[in-house]
Design a protein around this motif. Structure first.
Motif, PDB file in Angstrom:
ATOM      1  N   MET A  56      -2.974  -0.192  34.441  1.00 19.01           N
ATOM      2  CA  MET A  56      -3.239  -1.531  34.116  1.00 19.01           C
ATOM      3  C   MET A  56      -3.199  -2.392  35.361  1.00 19.01           C
ATOM      4  O   MET A  56      -2.294  -2.428  36.202  1.00 19.01           O
ATOM      5  CB  MET A  56      -2.000  -1.878  33.151  1.00 19.01           C
ATOM      6  CG  MET A  56      -1.969  -3.354  32.785  1.00 19.01           C
ATOM      7  SD  MET A  56      -0.943  -3.431  31.323  1.00 19.01           S
ATOM      8  CE  MET A  56       0.480  -2.732  31.706  1.00 19.01           C
ATOM      9  N   THR A  67      -7.111  -1.520  29.801  1.00 19.66           N
ATOM     10  CA  THR A  67      -5.627  -1.879  29.662  1.00 19.66           C
ATOM     11  C   THR A  67      -4.873  -0.575  30.326  1.00 19.66           C
ATOM     12  O   THR A  67      -4.104  -0.598  30.943  1.00 19.66           O
ATOM     13  CB  THR A  67      -5.238  -2.123  28.572  1.00 19.66           C
ATOM     14  OG1 THR A  67      -5.763  -3.295  27.875  1.00 19.66           O
ATOM     15  CG2 THR A  67      -3.560  -2.383  28.426  1.00 19.66           C
ATOM     16  N   LEU A  68      -5.585   0.504  29.858  1.00 23.00           N
ATOM     17  CA  LEU A  68      -5.005   1.843  29.920  1.00 23.00           C
ATOM     18  C   LEU A  68      -5.649   2.692  30.962  1.00 23.00           C
ATOM     19  O   LEU A  68      -6.972   2.591  31.000  1.00 23.00           O
ATOM     20  CB  LEU A  68      -4.385   2.478  28.872  1.00 23.00           C
ATOM     21  CG  LEU A  68      -3.613   1.882  27.909  1.00 23.00           C
ATOM     22  CD1 LEU A  68      -3.738   2.541  26.547  1.00 23.00           C
ATOM     23  CD2 LEU A  68      -2.145   2.092  28.541  1.00 23.00           C
ATOM     24  N   ASP A  69      -5.297   3.776  31.979  1.00 23.00           N
ATOM     25  CA  ASP A  69      -5.889   4.294  32.977  1.00 23.00           C
ATOM     26  C   ASP A  69      -6.045   5.780  32.229  1.00 23.00           C
ATOM     27  O   ASP A  69      -6.822   6.565  32.868  1.00 23.00           O
ATOM     28  CB  ASP A  69      -5.321   4.569  34.216  1.00 23.00           C
ATOM     29  CG  ASP A  69      -5.056   3.254  34.731  1.00 23.00           C
ATOM     30  OD1 ASP A  69      -6.392   2.620  34.920  1.00 23.00           O
ATOM     31  OD2 ASP A  69      -4.178   2.745  35.178  1.00 23.00           O
ATOM     32  N   ALA A  74      -7.724   4.887  23.974  1.00 20.58           N
ATOM     33  CA  ALA A  74      -7.117   4.626  25.169  1.00 20.58           C
ATOM     34  C   ALA A  74      -7.631   4.979  26.431  1.00 20.58           C
ATOM     35  O   ALA A  74      -7.694   3.923  27.304  1.00 20.58           O
ATOM     36  CB  ALA A  74      -5.984   5.469  25.549  1.00 20.58           C
ATOM     37  N   THR A 102       4.493   4.218  26.927  1.00 24.76           N
ATOM     38  CA  THR A 102       3.343   4.279  28.504  1.00 24.76           C
ATOM     39  C   THR A 102       4.402   4.891  29.606  1.00 24.76           C
ATOM     40  O   THR A 102       5.670   4.998  29.688  1.00 24.76           O
ATOM     41  CB  THR A 102       3.535   2.552  28.863  1.00 24.76           C
ATOM     42  OG1 THR A 102       3.125   1.809  27.715  1.00 24.76           O
ATOM     43  CG2 THR A 102       2.891   2.376  30.071  1.00 24.76           C
ATOM     44  N   SER A 142      -1.507   3.502  34.478  1.00 27.18           N
ATOM     45  CA  SER A 142      -0.793   3.557  33.350  1.00 27.18           C
ATOM     46  C   SER A 142      -1.322   4.181  32.226  1.00 27.18           C
ATOM     47  O   SER A 142      -2.438   4.131  32.009  1.00 27.18           O
ATOM     48  CB  SER A 142      -0.880   2.002  32.830  1.00 27.18           C
ATOM     49  OG  SER A 142      -0.125   1.842  31.447  1.00 27.18           O
ATOM     50  N   ASP A 145      -3.262  -2.545  23.790  1.00 28.55           N
ATOM     51  CA  ASP A 145      -2.180  -1.967  24.441  1.00 28.55           C
ATOM     52  C   ASP A 145      -1.779  -0.604  23.921  1.00 28.55           C
ATOM     53  O   ASP A 145      -2.360  -0.201  22.557  1.00 28.55           O
ATOM     54  CB  ASP A 145      -0.962  -2.892  24.684  1.00 28.55           C
ATOM     55  CG  ASP A 145      -0.026  -3.179  23.481  1.00 28.55           C
ATOM     56  OD1 ASP A 145      -0.359  -2.668  22.277  1.00 28.55           O
ATOM     57  OD2 ASP A 145       0.597  -4.105  23.544  1.00 28.55           O
ATOM     58  N   ALA A 146      -1.113   0.024  24.511  1.00 33.81           N
ATOM     59  CA  ALA A 146      -0.731   1.448  23.930  1.00 33.81           C
ATOM     60  C   ALA A 146      -0.143   1.626  22.425  1.00 33.81           C
ATOM     61  O   ALA A 146      -0.241   2.437  21.680  1.00 33.81           O
ATOM     62  CB  ALA A 146       0.251   2.229  24.833  1.00 33.81           C
ATOM     63  N   MET A 179      -1.087   5.967  28.308  1.00 32.92           N
ATOM     64  CA  MET A 179      -0.617   5.820  26.988  1.00 32.92           C
ATOM     65  C   MET A 179       0.100   7.204  26.710  1.00 32.92           C
ATOM     66  O   MET A 179      -0.133   8.470  26.932  1.00 32.92           O
ATOM     67  CB  MET A 179      -1.518   5.788  26.028  1.00 32.92           C
ATOM     68  CG  MET A 179      -0.917   5.738  24.621  1.00 32.92           C
ATOM     69  SD  MET A 179      -2.214   5.400  23.203  1.00 32.92           S
ATOM     70  CE  MET A 179      -3.148   6.865  23.551  1.00 32.92           C
ATOM     71  N   ALA A 231      -4.445   8.826  29.117  1.00 33.98           N
ATOM     72  CA  ALA A 231      -3.439   9.285  27.991  1.00 33.98           C
ATOM     73  C   ALA A 231      -2.690  10.550  28.149  1.00 33.98           C
ATOM     74  O   ALA A 231      -3.530  11.403  28.690  1.00 33.98           O
ATOM     75  CB  ALA A 231      -3.940   9.054  26.846  1.00 33.98           C
TER      76      ALA A 231
END
Length: 162
Positions: free
Chosen positions: A1, A40-42, A137, A105, A117, A145-146, A119, A44
């Protein structure tokens, strides 16, 4: 993130495609498939248990292969059976930080200020819900967000162990 407080190092980019078992039959790792890292997330991670000593080494090994050395991992201590302060992985010490980031997270650090980041998909999530959540994700344009992804895909937010 990404935000103004967590600069990214340009030396290594995310691979074009990572969607693999971290340890056959144990966990699944999926990373965003663009170099931009604007979502938002890189990525999972779907561990199969809440035993961090059993789950984390395989994740770190896989991430190191694609991202370079991992120096720290931030986790919510309430999400795991036990949480050590460090762990040895492939002859390297990886520090484990306990943060109130929530059960959904995992924060990965490589270098001094480069953060990823992931998830965290709860271990007891059904395979269909986990695959759907993980795919969402890693979408490059994801701004959800997660926690919301897990709720939207039927994974819910897992209960905190007592």
């Amino acid at each position: 993130m990404a935000d103004s407080h967590t600069p990214r190092l340009p030396s290594r980019l995310l691979p074009d495609a990572v969607h693999q078992s971290v340890k056959p039959g144990t966990a699944l790792l999926r990373l965003e498939t663009t170099h931009a890292r604007e979502g938002t997330l890189d990525g999972a991670w779907w561990p199969r248990t809440r035993d961090i000593a059993a789950e984390l080494p395989s994740l770190i090994t896989a991430l190191t292969e694609h991202l370079g050395p991992v120096t720290r991992v931030g986790l919510d201590s309430n999400a795991w059976d036990e949480l050590p302060t460090r762990i040895m992985v492939d002859d390297r010490v990886v520090h484990i930080d306990s943060f109130p980031v929530g059960d959904d997270t995992v924060l990965i650090t490589r270098g001094d200020r480069d953060h990823f980041s992931l998830m965290l998909v709860p271990p007891d999530t059904s395979p269909d819900a986990a695959r759907t959540a993980m795919a969402r994700a890693v979408q490059a344009d994801n701004v959800t967000d997660a926690t919301q992804i897990l709720i939207d895909t039927g994974s819910g937010t897992p209960p905190t162990p007592a």
